[in-house]
Design an enzyme around this catalytic site. Structure first.
Site, PDB file in Angstrom:
ATOM      1  CD  GLU A 119      54.155  37.672  63.471  1.00 50.96           C
ATOM      2  OE1 GLU A 119      53.281  37.055  64.112  1.00 50.96           O
ATOM      3  OE2 GLU A 119      54.717  37.210  62.463  1.00 50.96           O
TER       4      GLU A 119
ATOM      5  CG  ASN B  50      60.533  40.569  62.121  1.00 48.59           C
ATOM      6  OD1 ASN B  50      60.910  41.177  61.122  1.00 48.59           O
ATOM      7  ND2 ASN B  50      60.140  39.301  62.092  1.00 48.59           N
TER       8      ASN B  50
ATOM      9  CG  HIS C 100      55.272  36.787  55.134  1.00 44.23           C
ATOM     10  ND1 HIS C 100      56.073  35.765  54.662  1.00 44.23           N
ATOM     11  CD2 HIS C 100      55.613  36.973  56.427  1.00 44.23           C
ATOM     12  CE1 HIS C 100      56.854  35.333  55.642  1.00 44.23           C
ATOM     13  NE2 HIS C 100      56.592  36.055  56.734  1.00 44.23           N
TER      14      HIS C 100
ATOM     15  CD  GLU D 137      59.303  36.541  59.130  1.00 39.76           C
ATOM     16  OE1 GLU D 137      58.223  36.021  58.763  1.00 39.76           O
ATOM     17  OE2 GLU D 137      59.578  36.769  60.323  1.00 39.76           O
TER      18      GLU D 137
ATOM     19  CG  ASP E  92      56.805  34.530  51.662  1.00 38.53           C
ATOM     20  OD1 ASP E  92      56.006  35.479  51.836  1.00 38.53           O
ATOM     21  OD2 ASP E  92      56.908  33.589  52.464  1.00 38.53           O
TER      22      ASP E  92
END
Ligand code: G2I
Length: 459
Positions: free
Chosen positions: A167, A208, A244, A272, A274
């Site tokens: 990030e 990432n 996400h 990651e 979702d």
């Protein structure tokens, strides 16, 4: 131990492939499709057949019981959700706690899984002694180098990939003003990769981020950075797209974006995944979510260098979403009770599994095979023969088992098994299947390793 619905993770790979191949066979006319999603090959096997690693974030203390069974059998990669973050491993300066990280690595090794190390350089979940310290740039740089050398060195040879830098960008594509950037400038990124590479030359090293799944200002900045790092010879191997996502909002440029990173000569991972929805969930939302999961996994499956799809917790009860987005949740492929949701089947379908039963079409009879229960060595199955626009007078259903299953007992049909081939003829009292009606027969069988659903031929 395994649950009643998760085939073993320990089946030899060749057997699994054979089972997959058998499951992919097609049948002719008067046909039938296999269903019984519960007995489809696990996601890790479906992924392997497509050259993809399928992962989940995990919490070490939960890796027992049903949670452990699913984590071990369905996934081929684990990411510690929190256990490898700096604040977890060095809560007091110079005093390390590797307990949970070690536990996850050991579990992964016992289940023949990769580990994605997460994460070495971040602005969150750092120890207070670090964030509250008043460091010169030189001191901060040394602290970071030591942290990376210590952690990567400890797990040398055991981690397939590290999220080295996490990030680093803001939404507009400028560098995020973190303690690292503010003190060290953007050069901390190249240094972090160089130090990680020195500590484990075989680990794949990733940058990432989130909100970089589609083509946008932030992903453009990431793209330009990766391109420049590659040009400088910095040892970067991959780009992690966290993913996400929000229900119904899978970016239309996802595959194009994955491809452009791949074209830079790096691997890509969905790290990651979702997909959250406004609660309560309902069947329309869950159906949309299945389509969304499917499209994300399909986008990865379509790009050779997209190597891993990892979900950020596999069960809704283990998700960070409700705590961070009040009123939102149900973001993962399993519900609170560890039952697979439509989203699970969406992932399976994108990987070539999860066949669905076509409804009987006019003028046809179909046979649907399903596993109704399954335990260590045995299972109960049934075949339902349904007719619409046609009828049967005297029937025979046959199939070939793909993984050494053996029928031990049958009812409402006369079944024989020769080698892998099973043939079941009607009992004296149920030979007629009327137009618009159905007949069901059942059986018990044994299985070992995996229990894939065969396709049934009706004749
Ligand atoms: O925020 C979602 C993810 C975004 N990308 C980086 C990931 O590392 C991040 O993961 C989440 C974890 O799933 C959460 O579990 O990172 C959060 C922190 O930013 C984690 O939340 C923390 C809570 O904030 C703490 O209160 C709690 O003690 O989890 C900790 C351990 O349960």
């Amino acid at each position: 131990m395994r649950t009643s619905t998760t085939p073993s993770a320990r089946t030899p790979f060749a057997t699994r492939l054979a089972a997959l191949a058998a499951g992919a066979a097609t049948t002719l006319a008067l046909l039938a499709a296999g269903t019984a999603h519960a007995a489809d090959p696990p996601l890790r096997d479906l992924g392997a057949a497509k050259g993809k690693v399928i992962g989940t974030a995990v919490t070490g203390s939960k890796l027992t019981g049903t949670y452990g069974d699913i984590a071990g059998s369905q996934f081929s990669s684990l990411t510690p959700g929190n256990a490898m973050k700096w604040g977890s491993v060095e809560p007091t300066q110079g005093s390390f706690d590797w307990t949970e990280a070690d536990q996850i690595v050991a579990f992964a090794q016992a289940h023949n899984q990769q580990v994605r190390g997460h994460t070495l350089v971040w602005h969150n979940q750092n120890p207070n002694w670090l964030t509250n310290g008043n460091w010169t740039s030189a001191q901060l740089s040394t602290l970071l180098q030591n942290h990376i050398s210590t952690e990567v060195g400890r797990y040398k040879g055991k981690i397939a990939a590290w999220d080295v830098v996490n990030e680093a960008f803001d939404e507009d594509g400028t560098y995020r003003p973190t303690l690292w950037y503010n003190s060290l400038g953007s050069g901390y990124i190249a240094n972090a990769f160089t130090w990680a590479h020195a500590a484990d030359p075989n680990a794949k090293l990733y940058i990432n981020d989130y909100n970089v799944e589609g083509v946008n200002a932030k992903s453009n900045a990431l793209y330009n950075l990766v391109k420049s790092l590659k040009q400088q010879g910095v040892p970067i191997d991959g780009v992690g797209l966290q993913a996400h996502l929000v229900l119904g909002q899978v970016p239309s440029t996802l595959q194009q974006n994955i491809q452009r990173f791949a074209d830079l000569g790096v691997d890509v991972a969905i790290t990651e995944l979702d997909i959250r929805m406004a609660l309560p969930a309902d069947s329309a939302k869950l159906t949309q979510q299945a389509a969304d999961f499917k499209s994300v996994v399909a986008a990865c499956a379509a790009v050779t260098r997209c190597v891993n799809v990892t979900v950020w917790g596999f069960a809704d009860s283990d998700s960070w979403v409700p705590g961070t987005f009040p009123g939102y949740g149900a973001a993962t492929p399993y519900d609170d009770n560890y039952s697979p949701k439509p989203a699970y089947h969406g992932i399976a379908e994108a990987l070539g599994g999860g066949s669905t039963t076509p409804p009987p079409t006019n003028g046809a009879c179909t046979a649907t095979y399903s596993v109704t229960s399954q335990w260590n060595t045995g299972f109960t199955g049934q075949v339902k023969i349904s007719c619409a626009g046609a009828s049967l007078s005297g029937w025979r259903a046959s199939w070939t088992f793909g993984a050494g299953q053996q029928i031990t007992q049958a009812w409402n049909a006369d079944c024989t098994q020769s080698g892998a081939t099973v043939t079941c003829a009607n009992a004296p009292y149920n030979g007629t299947v009327p137009d618009g009606g159905s007949v069901t027969f059942g059986f018990n069988g044994s299985w070992n390793g995996s229990n894939p659903v065969p396709l049934v031929t009706l004749g």
